[in-house]
Design a protein around this motif. Sequence first.
Motif, PDB file in Angstrom:
ATOM      1  N   GLN A  15       0.840  -1.196   0.000  1.00 24.67           N
ATOM      2  CA  GLN A  15       0.000   0.000   0.000  1.00 24.67           C
ATOM      3  C   GLN A  15       0.872   1.242   0.000  1.00 24.67           C
ATOM      4  O   GLN A  15       1.901   1.279   0.644  1.00 24.67           O
ATOM      5  CB  GLN A  15      -0.837  -0.007   1.273  1.00 24.67           C
ATOM      6  N   LEU A  16       0.395   2.251  -0.676  1.00 23.44           N
ATOM      7  CA  LEU A  16       1.140   3.501  -0.698  1.00 23.44           C
ATOM      8  C   LEU A  16       0.834   4.300   0.554  1.00 23.44           C
ATOM      9  O   LEU A  16      -0.300   4.360   0.988  1.00 23.44           O
ATOM     10  CB  LEU A  16       0.719   4.334  -1.903  1.00 23.44           C
ATOM     11  N   LYS A  60       0.097   7.586   2.829  1.00 22.71           N
ATOM     12  CA  LYS A  60      -0.810   8.682   2.502  1.00 22.71           C
ATOM     13  C   LYS A  60      -0.054   9.924   2.032  1.00 22.71           C
ATOM     14  O   LYS A  60      -0.472  10.588   1.068  1.00 22.71           O
ATOM     15  CB  LYS A  60      -1.650   9.019   3.734  1.00 22.71           C
ATOM     16  N   LEU A 113       1.297   9.436  -1.348  1.00 25.65           N
ATOM     17  CA  LEU A 113       0.235   9.553  -2.348  1.00 25.65           C
ATOM     18  C   LEU A 113      -0.047  11.016  -2.667  1.00 25.65           C
ATOM     19  O   LEU A 113      -0.179  11.410  -3.831  1.00 25.65           O
ATOM     20  CB  LEU A 113      -1.021   8.870  -1.803  1.00 25.65           C
ATOM     21  N   GLN A 134       0.455  13.101  -6.109  1.00 20.01           N
ATOM     22  CA  GLN A 134      -0.665  13.835  -6.693  1.00 20.01           C
ATOM     23  C   GLN A 134      -0.267  15.248  -7.055  1.00 20.01           C
ATOM     24  O   GLN A 134      -0.708  15.795  -8.057  1.00 20.01           O
ATOM     25  CB  GLN A 134      -1.789  13.883  -5.668  1.00 20.01           C
ATOM     26  N   LYS A 139      -5.856  10.834  -7.665  1.00 23.64           N
ATOM     27  CA  LYS A 139      -5.548   9.830  -6.631  1.00 23.64           C
ATOM     28  C   LYS A 139      -5.950   8.427  -7.095  1.00 23.64           C
ATOM     29  O   LYS A 139      -5.219   7.456  -6.928  1.00 23.64           O
ATOM     30  CB  LYS A 139      -6.312  10.222  -5.364  1.00 23.64           C
ATOM     31  N   GLN A 140      -7.152   8.383  -7.717  1.00 27.56           N
ATOM     32  CA  GLN A 140      -7.649   7.111  -8.241  1.00 27.56           C
ATOM     33  C   GLN A 140      -6.654   6.484  -9.194  1.00 27.56           C
ATOM     34  O   GLN A 140      -6.331   5.293  -9.130  1.00 27.56           O
ATOM     35  CB  GLN A 140      -8.920   7.382  -9.035  1.00 27.56           C
ATOM     36  N   ILE A 192      -3.463   7.066  -9.535  1.00 30.47           N
ATOM     37  CA  ILE A 192      -2.198   6.645  -8.924  1.00 30.47           C
ATOM     38  C   ILE A 192      -2.375   5.291  -8.241  1.00 30.47           C
ATOM     39  O   ILE A 192      -1.519   4.397  -8.345  1.00 30.47           O
ATOM     40  CB  ILE A 192      -1.710   7.701  -7.915  1.00 30.47           C
ATOM     41  N   LEU A 193      -3.508   5.115  -7.559  1.00 34.60           N
ATOM     42  CA  LEU A 193      -3.730   3.833  -6.881  1.00 34.60           C
ATOM     43  C   LEU A 193      -3.850   2.688  -7.884  1.00 34.60           C
ATOM     44  O   LEU A 193      -3.301   1.598  -7.693  1.00 34.60           O
ATOM     45  CB  LEU A 193      -4.993   3.918  -6.025  1.00 34.60           C
ATOM     46  N   HIS A 248      -0.495   1.846  -9.129  1.00 27.57           N
ATOM     47  CA  HIS A 248       0.248   1.053  -8.148  1.00 27.57           C
ATOM     48  C   HIS A 248      -0.166  -0.410  -8.216  1.00 27.57           C
ATOM     49  O   HIS A 248       0.671  -1.328  -8.144  1.00 27.57           O
ATOM     50  CB  HIS A 248      -0.006   1.624  -6.754  1.00 27.57           C
ATOM     51  N   LYS A 249      -1.471  -0.600  -8.402  1.00 22.82           N
ATOM     52  CA  LYS A 249      -1.955  -1.984  -8.483  1.00 22.82           C
ATOM     53  C   LYS A 249      -1.355  -2.685  -9.703  1.00 22.82           C
ATOM     54  O   LYS A 249      -0.856  -3.808  -9.615  1.00 22.82           O
ATOM     55  CB  LYS A 249      -3.483  -1.954  -8.570  1.00 22.82           C
ATOM     56  N   SER A 270       2.306  -3.407  -9.193  1.00 17.37           N
ATOM     57  CA  SER A 270       2.542  -4.541  -8.278  1.00 17.37           C
ATOM     58  C   SER A 270       2.274  -5.857  -8.973  1.00 17.37           C
ATOM     59  O   SER A 270       2.958  -6.850  -8.724  1.00 17.37           O
ATOM     60  CB  SER A 270       1.648  -4.420  -7.054  1.00 17.37           C
TER      61      SER A 270
END
Lengths: 776, 190
Positions: free
Chosen positions: B7-8, B10, B13, B17, B24-25, B27-28, B31-32, B35
């Motif tokens: 998990q990144l 906060k 993140l 941003q 933010k969406q 970036i997440l 990241h997924k 990974s």
Amino acid sequence: MAYSVDFNLRPIMELELESLRGDDTAQDSMKGTGLESGSRETLEMEVLTTEGRDRLASQMSDVRERADERSEESIQTNLLVRKRWSTTTLRVLSSMPSRSIGQQSRLEIISQCNIRSTQLRRYHRQTQDVSLSSRPSIRGYGIEADSEDVCEEETKRQELVNNLQSLSAGDRVRLLRATPLSLAEKTKLRKLVFSDKVGQSLLSSQVPCCSLLKRALCHIWFGCLFILSSLQLWQVALKRLGGRFGTGVLSYFLFIRTLLLFNVFLFLINGLFLVLPQAIYPPLHTPSSHRVTGLELFTGTGYLSNSLMFYGYYTNSTINTSCRPDEATAGTGCGTTSDPHMMAYNIPLAYCFTIGITFFITGIVLVYSMSKSFGRSFRVFKSQGNMAIKVFCSWDFKVSKKMSVRMQSENITTQLKELLSEVKGGEEEKGRLSGMAVHLLAWSISLGSTFFCALGIHCFAKYMHLRRLEDAEGEVSVLHEARLLALPGVVSCGNLLLPGLFNLVSWMENFNSPIVRLYVSIFRNLLLKVSILGVLCYHWLGKIAAEPEQHGLQCWESFVGQELYRFLLVDFIFTALYTVFGEFIWKLGLLFTPLLPAVQILKLLLLFHMKKSSLLVNCQASRKPWRASQMSTLFISLLCFPSFLGAIVSVTYTILTIKPSSGCGPFRNLPFMFHSGKQWAQELKSTNHKLAWLNWVHHCLVENPLFLFLLAGVFLMVIYIHTQVLDGQRKTISLLQKQIENEGKDKKFLITSLQAIHEKRQYPLSPSSRPQGSEV
Amino acid sequence: MGTTASQLGKDLLSEYQELTFLTKQEILLAHKRYSELLSKEDRNLTSVPMEKVLSLPELKSNPFRKRICHVFSTSDMKDGSLTFEDFLDLLSAFSDSATLEIKSHYAFRIFDFDDDGTLDGGDLEKLVNCLTGKTEDTRLTPEEMRQLISNILEESDIDKDGTVNLSEFQHVISRSPDFVRAKSLFCRTA
């Protein structure tokens, strides 16, 4: 003869080049010699110098040009061919600022960022410092005098950090984001900038209360945007389409989505102000017996004709909110009241104003979006070819499927080959006369078919009206109702078949460029649609509205509304592609059928999903090239001019000249529809003196021609000023291009002189020394 | 830097941003995806090798995929491997909200096949070959290629030095309104 010295490094020893690239210190030391950062700044510097120096420089380059072409030309050729470049020359060449940008040169990028941040700071502070204002762009370079600093990068970075700290938070963020450094670098910079503000986020430093408010507003705004973006309609579907078919096809679906959102908005306005009040306080009607068959949804007759859908349902009186429905008497609403505190809702006025405001908002939105998209695609300096643009810009990175990628490659190859052949054989005029004859034939075929189609529709409409009169005398049956759909069916068939004929005709013609072919075909289609719509409007507004009794109609507005409703549905069924027709129909229909936006919404939703599924199933991308942004300008201007203007003209004609029917609708018993507004103005003058000035304003501004004249004059003057400014900008651009060319020649001259000097030093006794005279 | 953490953080993140054009969406999601690329490999690696990045569906068929990896990679070995931050850089440069300047800067670097800071004849030839595809019948003949390159240089080389540098490239790009729209890659990765 144009002789161009090519600084192509490839024929030269590449080994030396490899060693140079790894040699950062050499590069940095070269930078320290005070070469300007970037040719753009060099240009700026040139522009700033006095006229005398400019003249001298241009004279010098002219002289050099002539000298080049005369004597030194051959020597330079020999130089390039026979000798190698020396390491010094190579080093200078590879570290030239205009080339080092691409080599991940952090120093270069940081310098650029520096300049921009200094400019921003100066712009915001607006310093009165005289010393700063003398040569602002040189000062902005931050070129250090002591240039043998090995840690020049460090100093530049420190300077950048200082600059960033003095900017406002928003600017800082924007500047950092827009700098093409890697994320690791940006993180380091950010840490340095905020090293003294540990623990605080970017937006929460000590600020005065007005920027606190701004910050709060910003948060709210971003929150709304986030919600909107997560609710975006058809997001997943659009992404799939874009990935498969590219940006061009995507623009069509984005257009449909825009239309849908627009219709939703208009439906809300209509619904709130018009439909809802009438729905809550329905007028009393004599109940009529109608058999319920499924056909009513298509024909709009039967029980739908006395519903909220059509004009005839709306009462012509004022609704007063205090009275109860069971006290209402037919036709006069809830009775008159003398109590001034009761809320009165004047239906005819509401009808007028709602429709008027709807058209007004539509007009404003169309003009605004047209001007925005025109502004995006307008370029001040139109250069001759577009091959460079095609090569650099035509690759669509959105496309990800292998088949689509291959299709895109084929498309680009075809376009490039077409462009090349155009350039090669552009001036051939083979068979000009026969080409003219073919064009003439094609145009006569298309115009003739359009005329005959319009004539046919006119005769058919007349025949159908006669049949309907006959049917109306007899029993109402399903067959008679179904006959009402015949005219829309015929019109839609014409709309579908004739463009195919136009395509065939244009295939046999030989156009110079695909864009001319596109515009000709659009023009022909538009002409067809406009003539058909003209014939239909003549029928509805000219014949039926003028003499409703002859056609056996109690309420001609409802009839016209029903006709428009039928046309909308049948058009959807037949010609789902040509939304321009549909747009006109619903705009005209807005006057007679207030709920038409709802139908249009449903139609657009279905259209989107149908088109999407058909595209994805057929999995065949278009072979014709699409130019997305110009297409969207075209779509919007097609929406604006024929459909909107035509609808405005028809509606204005209806309101101003046609007598409303006396049996139904909100404007019954008035000589003309706009009289309701006039009546209200009179009432206002007599009852409410405070608002009487509105009347005066209206009389002075709108009805007085002088005011409109002045407005038009100011408008024309603004246009003229803008044209002159554009002209000046074009002249400036061509002058600057010439200047850059001359700078390039100077650069070439200097490099070859450098090489010559080096060689003279190296090989003083070489037989190939120049005849310039200097020995040893 | 927590690139391989599940998990990144906060503050990380929010830092990303601020510094990129991604939400933010996005970036997440990135990241997924990143990974997932790492999942089969050793967890201690901080960068994904180029072959793995090229297996992403959005890049698989793109003729410029190798150049994209080389341009965005900050590894010292110049092997085109991407750390998570390089990956974010890539997405940010290709997102819809990136400025024209960023896009043109990176487009220039992608098209500069020999990394010498300008687009000379060789670069342009390789670029056209990438555009026209690998099959024989879609390629241009040498004659056509020569003419195309000379036309391009004539149109875009303002200082007449035989190459197109960054400023000239940006000047050409600014004349085309389609550039920004076409240079967007997957932004809302699904």
